[in-house]
Scaffold this motif. Structure first.
Motif: not given
Ligand SMILES: Nc1ncnc2c1ncn2[C@@H]1O[C@H](COP(=O)(O)OP(=O)(O)OP(=O)(O)O)[C@@H](O)[C@H]1O
Ligand SMILES: Nc1ncnc2c1ncn2[C@@H]1O[C@H](COP(=O)(O)OP(=O)(O)OP(=O)(O)O)[C@@H](O)[C@H]1O
Ligand SMILES: [Mg+2]
Ligand SMILES: [Mg+2]
Ligand SMILES: O=P([O-])([O-])[O-]
Lengths: 279, 270, 313, 295, 270
Positions: C41-65
């Motif tokens: 669970v500990v590992i998964l939560s770290v991975i999940a947080i990193t992953l989701f924030l990264t995906v969401q945080g990259l939107r402005s670069f990828v989607v909004d250019h």
């Protein structure tokens, strides 16, 4: 959101006792107290109805009602003004009007400004109150954050869509008022309901005092609607609540008590583009 | 030099004391930890340039006694001592004594080697720096001298700037002895200095002590009777906080005056 | 000679049917399932947080250019402006780092001094009085710190330093006081952990108390002390509400520490509720969150580096 | 004797540092309590908060704070305990352990607003739990889990190895040894750590802004059916906690007595944390005495 | 029973073994900590219902050897063993062995008394409960029986529900022995069981062991030669991981076959 509405009970019979179900309302924090107070009254009359009023901000209100998470999204800006909201899906109910004006620190020695001067002050072209007829005090700007309904309204109707220069930004009208009161030469903008004492100067613009009457009559231009949005046509129970919001008991009691103007009193109407028409 | 101090006749023994010149004179020393009376009415002179061994079962007060001599026990909350320890005519136990200076004159080495987590060189010169010596050349000379005295020079001369923790346990302990020598103390106190070491390191330390006694007065606590027999000139047997017997080592090991001493030495208890 | 096999001996050979033991209350297996489960669970939560924030945080670069470089180095932040919006996050990155560093500079000396006092000078008093007080203060909510900052520090700054009183300095002060107990308690632990043997050795060499502290205790605890400071900085860096109340949230680069300024966290809390999901404003706020995440990873790396170096020496 | 003078000066400076810190902290506590205590009254604690009139209370907020705390502990304690046990007892010094340790560290130093944003993304939106106690508690779990893991690991590490060996040498399995000997021996430390961490959970606000919401529906305190919308126990309703309330009142409140409410709420918060602290100490001492047989 | 096992002639000695029935047979045992070869090529039989003492200087591998017999060393990361320890015809070192069962048959007592922080009674019955015995009456009987065997009954019978930590060190150690007896082990391993105790407690433990050997096979590590001499039937002298000499205690202490044994016993090193 409305997943646990019990079917069969929301029939078209207008008998109030038979209304039941759950309504989730969320969005603008400015409208939240009003909605909460009205909801409390409504639930007293309809014990079978449960209304949950959440905050989150106007942005969240519009997004979530579009996603179907909220039954009613509260916003203090038109849905049309948000680029990524499909406003055509949403049904707009203007439940109240809020007037705004600039709040000025007393030391500035200013009670009124022309719109032109106001724009100069807010865009940073003027740095000292003496340049616009006040005392020799430095101007400090206090803004609301991006996306704030108050800011959007003020920018649009008081500053003619000019972007204000940088200053202190506070997300709270209370704090804005406090800062303007305490900081010599500070100027910010507030909804009229916040001018309930004389700690800050309520600025008159272009010679028009920011009074409710002037707002209602359309003389004072800086005001906005408080909106409730539903996605398409509302369910009966939601419709009943919105009707309740628009009806007299709420409009003439709770709305003014919270410092808003009742929509019924307005002599003018405004559309999403800002075009003013007489009612 | 063949007196036997037995607790009961301390008074006589003092009169017998002629040839020996005591560098430290303990008189009616009592040490308490709060209510606990840990060391009781100890009277004993310590001879100059000799090795005095303190033996006795665990908890009998050896360490407490030793640590009182250089006032290390001051650091323990609730410890307090009564009586006199005369050193050059001064009672070390009076509050007026400058403990910082005292500890420079009476050095101490502990059971567990405790080098500082710094380089070997830093370990040696730290005390000198404490005393305000800054001259690089001088520091280096003293460091080399001490290492030679502690028979460690050859083993470490090429890596003085390496961490002292990289040394083996025995080397660390010799480094601690060398470090204590840097300030040229008169007296060296050692609390079971070799009990945590392997036999070979242990015997190196013993050799070292035998060499050092030509210059220093050494008091050593040991739980190893054989070690006491091998190196000490005098031995004191402590039991339950009391000094049961004190005398020349050979005499004490062969003809102990007290039954309890004999029992202890022959391993009937402890 | 071979001892005759006996029955006890037989029973020593393990039962092969391991899976049945899952049903045994005391079985090693049951315990291990729990234990490994929570590790996962500990590992998964770290991975999940990193992953989701990264995906969401990259939107402005990828989607909004939005250009990443412009985003990081730009000094103009007008994401909501109708014509030519600009997305320069540098003022906030600068604000966050400055507040953090200033707070550490303000808090660290007092915190470490207090830690030394608690452990070296008055251990009893430190244990009985200071320790509990510190624990309580670690538990005081950051809103309360912000609230007091707003009512005390801001007016104080306004009258004594000038300006509106909302400034980088006010933010740093509030956060500095906030991380004071954190740094103190970790530092005190670090100093306490220094082996008693070392102090003893130092005193036996005729060192004064200060010499012992300065030459022996502090060097021995150095890496943990640094870690304590960095942990405090990480907390200061991540603080949102307390800072937002006093820093002024101006979005341009400040000219002086008495100017209002903004941090990554304050801009996020200020604007999050006003933005609609999927809008550019919302996306860039997530990108700020991603920057926040990346920099706090940086703090962890820094701590790792410090403690690794501590182990070597 | 320059070293003596240096000594004096340096020690004085240290004492001054301690004084400054103590004074700051005392002033803080004093300020909060001085301004807040007068605002606290029975009606303040037991009345509903008002959205626009003066004289609102903090009943729901207080309840929400404790409920979210309880829910968070419900998630974190078992998980954190097991994680701590893993790291202390089972983890072999290998890459995986190192990785888990790093993960714990990462969780521990995440800014709480990042945790809040994550909660908003996952619990509120993705799982559709909305602003709710559940979302809030899960976000706080992310935030509190590493603390409990750390506390447990430390407490277990301070249990002497001899006790473990004692258990194993009696032919007790490792898990049972841990369960019946090691964890009980470490219990006072673990419990104290948990209660102290409760203080931080109790006061957390940034992570809750985006997950538990800024409002509370009308609660009916005679309805204890957790599935009912008006029940205080319903985990799917939004819940403004006490510290969020301070923030909320201060930001958007339009009642005339904002200052009083904020002062009173702050004092209540601090008193609760103080209470946790005293409680932790008492319980720790009690258990310790019981274990060592001094009672 | 008067063979002397010297490492070099292990083969012969095996043939000499007639009267004795070894309960444990160690064959060419090697133990490593990572790269470090801590115990080297040990071959020795352990006789039933006797006391075998392991002596040798610190770090020679006594504890390591002892802890390998009941596989306690499994717990140490990087420790690994080769060779055979035969018990009832089974090699205890094979992975197939159920260590939990093994440790019930081969009990162990450690240097520092380690009672669990629970009541005295709980300490005694914990292992029984774990083995599935739930009958209250039976548990109580066994507890009393063990306490009697450990000569502790009279001292604690009135406070079985008090915390075991309230006992003195010596009592704690006897409680640990009692606890180990509860499972009726065949073999009892003791690692310096009395070295942390005062002389009186220590001699009580010795008495106890002498009584216990009528029922149990006992292997004890001790650093106290006198203790070994007093209680052990057989003594094994370890040095640097090797078994230097193994034989009847009286013979070994009077006529050691090896020079190193003699040196060690007479205290010339260690
Ligand atoms: N810091 C302390 N506080 C209270 N009592 C202490 C302290 N240090 C030692 N004692 C007690 O004082 C007595 C003497 O202890 P001391 O350490 O001097 O014995 P020792 O002869 O050195 O024993 P060992 O051979 O085990 O080192 C013991 O009863 C011990 O319990
Ligand atoms: N956990 C461990 N990891 C690595 N090496 C170890 C470990 N335990 C012991 N050793 C090494 O193995 C060797 C034998 O140690 P052991 O503890 O068996 O000695 P011992 O004879 O019991 O000594 P003592 O009389 O001090 O108890 C020593 O060199 C020691 O350093
Ligand atoms: Mg001692
Ligand atoms: Mg050993
Ligand atoms: O009404 P606001 O959006 O300005 O808070």
């Amino acid at each position: 959101g409305s997943k646990d509405t019990s079917p069969g009970q929301t029939n078209t019979d207008t008998k109030k006792e038979e209304l039941s179900g759950k309504i989730v309302i969320g969005g603008s924090t400015a409208l939240q107290p009003l909605a909460a107070a009205a909801a409390a009254e409504f639930m007293k009359e309809h014990p079978q109805v449960q209304i949950e009023v959440q905050g989150g901000g106007s942005g969240a209100g519009l997004s979530e009602v579009s996603n179907g998470n909220f039954d009613i999204g509260m916003s203090d800006v038109f849905a049309e003004s948000k680029s990524n909201i499909d406003a055509s899906q949403l049904k707009d109910y203007k439940v109240a009007v809020v007037g705004m004006t600039a709040a000025v620190n007393k030391d500035a020695g200013i009670k009124k400004l022309s719109k032109e001067d106001l724009i100069k002050v807010f865009t940073g072209k003027v740095k000292n109150w003496s340049e616009v007829g006040g005392k020799d005090v430095k101007i400090t700007l206090v803004n609301r954050p991006d996306g704030s309904g108050t800011r959007a309204t003020f920018d649009e109707f008081a500053l003619d869509k000019q972007t204000p220069a940088e200053g202190i930004t506070q997300d709270s009208s209370n704090t804005v008022k406090k800062i303007v009161n305490e900081t010599p030469g500070a100027i910010g903008y507030l909804a009229l309901s916040y001018f309930n004492d004389d700690s800050v100067v309520k600025l008159a613009i272009d010679g028009t005092d920011a009074t409710e009457d002037n707002v209602a009559s359309g003389k004072f231009p800086v005001w906005a609607y408080e909106h409730m949005y539903t996605k398409g046509d509302p369910k009966p129970v939601v419709k009943a609540f919105i009707d309740y919001m628009m009806a007299d008991p709420v409009q003439s009691n709770i709305v003014p008590a919270q410092g808003y103007l009742s929509v019924t009193k307005m002599q003018v109407e405004r559309d999403a583009e800002g075009k003013l028409t007489n009612k | 030099m063949n007196q036997v101090y037995v607790k009961q006749n301390v008074e006589e023994s003092h009169q017998n004391m002629k040839k020996a010149s005591p560098v430290l004179e303990v008189k009616d020393l009592n040490i308490y930890y709060g209510e606990h009376h840990a060391v009781k009415h100890i009277t004993m002179p310590i001879e100059e340039k000799s090795i005095t061994a303190l033996i006795g079962p665990s908890g009998c007060g050896k360490s407490t006694f030793l640590r009182t001599i250089n006032r290390m026990n001051d650091l323990i909350h609730g410890a307090r001592s009564e009586g006199e320890i005369l050193y050059g005519g001064i009672n070390l136990l009076t509050p007026k004594v400058d403990v910082v200076q005292l500890r420079k004159e009476i050095g101490m080495v502990f059971q567990r080697p405790n080098p500082f987590p710094k380089s070997i060189y830093e370990n040696l010169v730290l005390s000198l720096k404490f005393s305000g010596i800054r001259d690089k050349k001088k520091l280096k000379d003293i460091a080399e001298d001490c290492l030679r005295k502690a028979a460690l020079w050859d083993e470490v001369k090429d890596r003085l700037d390496k961490s002292a923790l990289s040394l083996s346990g025995g080397q660390q302990q010799r480094l601690c002895i060398a470090r204590a020598l840097a300030l040229k103390p008169k007296v060296l106190l050692l609390d079971e200095p070799s009990s945590a070491l392997d036999p070979i390191s242990s015997s190196k330390i013993e050799e070292l002590l035998l060499k050092l006694k030509e210059e220093y007065t050494i008091i050593i606590v040991t739980h190893n009777m054989q070690q006491a027999a091998r190196i000490a000139d005098k031995t004191a047997f402590f039991y339950q906080g009391e000094l049961i017997e004190y005398g020349n080592t050979d005499q004490m090991f062969t003809h102990p005056a007290e039954k309890r001493t004999e029992d202890y030495i022959s391993g009937r208890f402890g | 000679m071979q001892p005759s096999p006996n029955n006890e001996g037989r029973s020593l050979i393990q039962n092969k049917k391991k899976w049945t033991s899952i049903f045994n209350r005391n079985s090693e297996w049951r315990g291990k399932i729990w234990i490994y489960g929570s590790a996962i669970v500990v590992i998964l939560s770290v991975i999940a947080i990193t992953l989701f924030l990264t995906v969401q945080g990259l939107r402005s670069f990828v989607v909004d250019h939005i250009n990443v470089i412009d985003f990081i180095t730009g000094t103009e932040w007008y994401p909501d402006r109708a014509e030519n919006p600009s997305y320069g996050a540098l003022p906030f990155i600068f604000g966050s780092l400055t507040v953090t560093i200033l707070a550490a500079i303000l808090a660290a000396p007092f915190a470490i001094g207090s830690a030394l006092f608690m452990t070296e000078l008055a251990p009893k008093w430190g244990q009985k009085v200071l320790q509990p007080v510190i624990e309580i203060l670690v538990g005081i909510p950051s809103v309360v710190y912000g609230f007091i900052g707003l009512s005390v520090i801001v007016p104080f700054m306004r009258t004594h330093v000038g300006g509106s009183g909302f400034s980088l300095l006010s933010g740093a002060l509030v956060v500095g006081v906030m991380i004071l107990p954190t740094i103190t308690s970790i530092s005190a632990d670090a100093v306490r952990a220094v082996s008693h043997d070392l102090r003893q050795a130092s005193y036996a060499l005729g060192a004064t108390k200060w010499q012992t502290i300065y030459r022996v205790v502090i060097p021995a605890a150095k890496s943990t002390l640094l870690t304590a400071i960095v942990l405090g900085m990480a907390r200061a860096f991540g603080e949102a509400l307390a800072v937002q109340m006093v820093i002024g949230n101006a979005r341009n680069l400040p000219n002086a520490i008495s100017d209002p300024s903004a941090t990554l966290t304050t801009i996020i809390t200020l604007s999050m509720g006003h933005s609609t999901t999927g809008s550019v404003l919302n996306d860039v706020l997530w990108s700020l969150g991603l920057v926040l995440l990346i920099i706090s990873y940086g703090f962890i790396l820094l701590i790792r580096f410090i403690s690794r170096r501590g182990q070597i020496s | 004797m320059t070293s003596k003078i240096t000594n004096r000066i340096a020690l004085t400076v240290i004492v001054l540092c301690a004084l400054v810190m103590t004074a700051t902290l005392a002033a803080l506590l004093g300020y909060i309590l001085y301004h807040g205590l007068s605002a606290i009254s029975l009606s303040f604690l037991t009345k509903d908060s008002s959205s626009f009139q003066a004289g609102g209370g903090i009943k729901n907020q207080l309840w929400n704070s404790f409920y979210i705390l309880f829910a968070t502990m419900l998630f974190t304690v078992p998980l954190g305990l097991c994680g701590g046990i893993y790291l202390s007892e089972y983890a072999k010094p290998n890459k995986l352990t190192q990785f888990i340790r790093s993960c714990v560290e990462v969780l521990a130093s995440l800014p709480s607003i990042v945790v809040g944003m994550f909660g908003l993304l996952i619990f509120v939106n993705y799982f559709g739990w909305q602003y709710s106690i559940l979302s809030g508690a899960l976000a706080l779990t992310v935030f509190n889990l590493p603390v409990i893991v750390r506390v447990t690991e430390d407490a277990l590490q301070s249990v002497p190895r001899e006790l473990r060996e004692g258990g194993l040498a009696l032919g007790v399995t490792q898990w049972h040894t841990i369960k019946t000997i090691v964890v009980p021996a470490a219990f006072p430390g673990i419990l104290t750590g948990i209660i102290l961490s409760a203080g931080r959970v109790f006061g957390e606000s940034a992570a809750l802004l985006f997950t538990a919401g800024l409002s509370t529906p009308n609660l009916d305190f005679s309805n204890w059916n957790p599935m009912s919308m008006t029940s205080p126990l319903n985990p799917f309703r939004s819940a403004e906690t006490l510290s969020v309330h301070i923030w909320q009142v201060n930001t958007a409140g339009i009642t005339p007595d904002i200052q009083t409410i904020a002062n009173g709420s702050s004092a209540v918060l601090v008193l609760c944390v103080l209470g946790f602290n005293l409680f932790a100490r008492m319980v720790g001492k009690f258990i310790d005495r019981k274990l060592t047989g001094k009672a």
